[in-house]
Design a protein around this motif. Structure first.
Motif, short mmCIF file in Angstrom:
data_model
loop_
_atom_site.label_atom_id
_atom_site.label_comp_id
_atom_site.label_asym_id
_atom_site.label_seq_id
_atom_site.Cartn_x
_atom_site.Cartn_y
_atom_site.Cartn_z
N ILE A 162 -13.05 -11.07 -30.77
CA ILE A 162 -12.23 -11.23 -29.57
C ILE A 162 -11.04 -12.09 -29.97
N TYR A 177 -10.75 -7.13 -27.32
CA TYR A 177 -11.20 -6.50 -28.55
C TYR A 177 -10.01 -5.78 -29.18
N THR A 199 -20.29 -9.29 -30.92
CA THR A 199 -18.99 -9.83 -30.57
C THR A 199 -18.81 -11.20 -31.23
N TYR A 202 -17.26 -10.80 -22.29
CA TYR A 202 -16.41 -9.76 -22.89
C TYR A 202 -17.12 -8.43 -23.09
N PRO A 203 -18.38 -8.40 -23.51
CA PRO A 203 -19.04 -7.09 -23.64
C PRO A 203 -19.09 -6.32 -22.32
N ASN A 238 -23.88 -12.14 -29.41
CA ASN A 238 -22.65 -12.94 -29.48
C ASN A 238 -22.77 -13.94 -30.61
#
Length: 181
Positions: A57, A62, A86, A105-106, A122
């Motif tokens: 990230i 991404y 991630t 974020y995912p 993560n």
């Protein structure tokens, strides 16, 4: 088992993470295909026994080629056990709010692409000062000072929990093998 390890990287740290997954998988007797999303060739993830996709990230996003690959291959990815890995410095932050932001974020990737990873892992990234341009090095150094992180800009400072990553990779393979039996 044949496992695809696909990655995108900006300053090289996520490549290290992907290569570590590949090594653990190989050490456990699996055949691994390791490639980058920027040039995957014809790499149909649906032809593997499992797929591990690793991406960093940066600036809350991404890499675009990673998002495109996931969008293009989401149906094939959904047919095999898979993991989204991630990499973000926010995972190493002292503030729980920043860690939670990174863990979100995912979900944003899923909303954008329609792909729902089977598992999510993560991992904290690194401060790779030698790879940064002057402006980014200056910004990252000042951000590091607020977290009490190292500010020596001559070297990379790695925050990845390699023991935890190895354990996750090992458990993933064990789960795959038990599900296949």
């Amino acid at each position: 088992m044949q496992i695809l390890v696909l990655y995108s990287t900006m300053e090289g740290h996520t490549a290290k993470i992907a290569k570590r997954f590949a090594k653990v998988f190989q050490d456990l007797g699996n055949e691994v295909f390791l490639t980058e999303t920027s040039d995957p060739g014809y790499c149909d993830p649906g032809t593997f026994d499992a797929a591990v996709l690793c991406a960093p990230i940066h600036m809350g996003r991404y890499p675009s080629e990673f998002v495109k690959y996931v969008s293009d291959w989401k149906l094939a990815l959904s047919k095999v056990p898979n993991v989204l890995v991630t990499s973000s410095l926010f995972i190493a932050c002292a503030e729980e709010e920043e860690q939670e932001q990174a863990k979100g974020y995912p979900g944003e990737l899923s909303s954008k692409t329609g792909w729902k990873p089977s598992r999510i892992y993560n991992v904290a990234g690194s401060l790779n000062y030698p790879e940064y341009d002057f402006f980014k090095r200056w910004i990252m150094k000042h951000a590091a000072m607020t977290e009490n992180w190292p500010v020596d800009t001559e070297v990379e400072h790695d925050f990845t929990d390699w023991v935890g990553l190895d354990a996750f990779a090992d458990e993933f393979v064990k789960t795959l093998k038990s599900e296949a039996a």
